[in-house]
Design a protein around this motif. Structure first.
Motif, PDB file in Angstrom:
ATOM      1  N   ASP A 121       4.422 -10.054   8.935  1.00  0.00           N
ATOM      2  CA  ASP A 121       4.785 -10.883  10.092  1.00  0.00           C
ATOM      3  C   ASP A 121       5.961 -11.813   9.777  1.00  0.00           C
ATOM      4  O   ASP A 121       6.894 -11.958  10.555  1.00  0.00           O
ATOM      5  N   ILE A 122       5.866 -12.440   8.597  1.00  0.00           N
ATOM      6  CA  ILE A 122       6.892 -13.407   8.214  1.00  0.00           C
ATOM      7  C   ILE A 122       8.211 -12.697   7.922  1.00  0.00           C
ATOM      8  O   ILE A 122       9.283 -13.140   8.350  1.00  0.00           O
ATOM      9  N   PHE A 125       6.586 -16.765  -3.400  1.00  0.00           N
ATOM     10  CA  PHE A 125       5.969 -15.999  -2.323  1.00  0.00           C
ATOM     11  C   PHE A 125       6.705 -16.262  -1.009  1.00  0.00           C
ATOM     12  O   PHE A 125       6.882 -17.410  -0.610  1.00  0.00           O
ATOM     13  N   VAL A 126       7.178 -15.207  -0.384  1.00  0.00           N
ATOM     14  CA  VAL A 126       7.907 -15.349   0.878  1.00  0.00           C
ATOM     15  C   VAL A 126       6.971 -15.149   2.067  1.00  0.00           C
ATOM     16  O   VAL A 126       6.962 -15.916   3.022  1.00  0.00           O
ATOM     17  N   LYS A 151       0.862  -1.171   0.000  1.00  0.00           N
ATOM     18  CA  LYS A 151       0.000   0.000   0.000  1.00  0.00           C
ATOM     19  C   LYS A 151       0.903   1.227   0.000  1.00  0.00           C
ATOM     20  O   LYS A 151       1.666   1.447   0.923  1.00  0.00           O
ATOM     21  N   PHE A 193       2.156  -1.717   7.979  1.00  0.00           N
ATOM     22  CA  PHE A 193       2.734  -3.022   7.641  1.00  0.00           C
ATOM     23  C   PHE A 193       3.627  -2.909   6.398  1.00  0.00           C
ATOM     24  O   PHE A 193       4.695  -3.506   6.336  1.00  0.00           O
ATOM     25  N   SER A 221      -1.839 -15.298  -4.615  1.00  0.00           N
ATOM     26  CA  SER A 221      -0.961 -15.828  -3.571  1.00  0.00           C
ATOM     27  C   SER A 221      -1.723 -16.674  -2.551  1.00  0.00           C
ATOM     28  O   SER A 221      -1.094 -17.269  -1.686  1.00  0.00           O
ATOM     29  N   SER A 222      -3.036 -16.726  -2.646  1.00  0.00           N
ATOM     30  CA  SER A 222      -3.872 -17.279  -1.573  1.00  0.00           C
ATOM     31  C   SER A 222      -3.440 -16.686  -0.244  1.00  0.00           C
ATOM     32  O   SER A 222      -3.150 -17.397   0.718  1.00  0.00           O
ATOM     33  N   TRP A 223      -3.402 -15.373  -0.208  1.00  0.00           N
ATOM     34  CA  TRP A 223      -2.926 -14.681   0.991  1.00  0.00           C
ATOM     35  C   TRP A 223      -3.839 -13.480   1.208  1.00  0.00           C
ATOM     36  O   TRP A 223      -4.041 -12.704   0.272  1.00  0.00           O
ATOM     37  N   PRO A 224      -4.407 -13.336   2.417  1.00  0.00           N
ATOM     38  CA  PRO A 224      -5.488 -12.363   2.560  1.00  0.00           C
ATOM     39  C   PRO A 224      -5.052 -10.926   2.780  1.00  0.00           C
ATOM     40  O   PRO A 224      -5.889 -10.026   2.762  1.00  0.00           O
ATOM     41  N   SER A 254       9.788 -11.838  11.229  1.00  0.00           N
ATOM     42  CA  SER A 254      10.363 -12.967  11.965  1.00  0.00           C
ATOM     43  C   SER A 254      11.593 -13.510  11.232  1.00  0.00           C
ATOM     44  O   SER A 254      12.568 -13.918  11.858  1.00  0.00           O
TER      45      SER A 254
END
Lengths: 155, 89
Positions: free
Chosen positions: A124-125, A119-120, A57, A67, A105-108, A128
């Protein structure tokens, strides 16, 4: 639902071709598909032609969400050349891409990071992996950051 | 299937984690400052054993799909019981 199906097949009866396509619709009507072929191609071209792609964004200089900003900060701290090595897409400027990338990506959520076509993860990922050292390893392996110069204690 | 979720609460998230992910421990926090649109979740489940971070996140995304769709922001940390135990030391 049955009523709808009957109604639409009645209305479309004259054309057998359209009828078959239409009858397939109710099954997918609930899981609305956003990903058009052209959006899919945009995404695939982007992630195969660029080692590092972030769907975010805003822009790297002006992220529009905490984020997305965090991911930019992580990449900057890691030493990625943000001008030349990063390809970013502002999904706020492209509604089709915004919904399309989530499905692709099947990622919301946004941001989404791709390295070398894979896709990494999201924020959050990335955070971490940044903390665990995995991200540095990945970026080094893909040549997105230079190995740190050997420490030469100044005489 | 449980009843469709119309609003997301700490309770509804915790319940979904317990039911669908066999969570042994859930810490759900509303960090929206009141609007109820931003949640932070810590989930401990033996189902995460042997999974990569990405796989764990995908499991959580799938289990909470209907609820994530309703909120603006969502952040998760997922642990196996052993990882969680180690963190508490």
């Amino acid at each position: 639902m049955n009523f709808l199906r009957t109604a639409s097949s009645l209305a479309l009866r004259p054309s057998g071709h359209i009828l078959t396509r239409r009858t397939a619709l109710p099954a997918t009507a609930f899981a609305v598909r956003y990903l058009s072929d052209s959006t899919k191609k945009t995404i695939e071209d982007a992630i195969t032609r660029n080692k590092l792609v972030v769907f975010m964004k805003g822009t790297p200089d002006a992220p529009q969400c905490g984020f997305s900003r965090a991911v930019m900060q992580i990449l900057t701290v890691q030493g990625v050349d943000m001008q030349n090595s990063l390809k970013s897409f502002n999904i706020l400027a492209d509604e089709e891409l915004r919904s399309g990338i989530k499905e692709y990506s099947s990622w919301p959520t946004i941001p989404q990071v791709y390295v070398n076509g894979e896709f990494v993860g999201g924020c959050d990922i990335m955070l971490s992996m940044h903390q665990s050292g995995e991200l540095e390893k990945l970026l080094l392996k893909e040549g997105l950051v230079e190995p740190e110069a050997e420490e030469n204690p100044r005489a | 299937m449980s009843t469709p979720v119309t609003s997301v609460t700490i309770e509804s998230l915790t319940e979904a984690c317990n039911d669908r992910l066999g969570a042994t421990h859930v810490e759900a926090k509303d960090i929206s400052g009141g609007c109820g649109q931003n949640f932070e979740l810590k989930i401990v489940s033996p189902m995460f054993e042997g999974k990569t971070t990405l796989q764990k996140h995908r499991m959580v995304n799938e289990a909470l799909k209907d609820q994530i769709a309703l909120v603006h922001a969502f952040s998760q940390k997922s642990f196996t019981p052993a990882q969680w135990e180690a963190l508490q030391q």
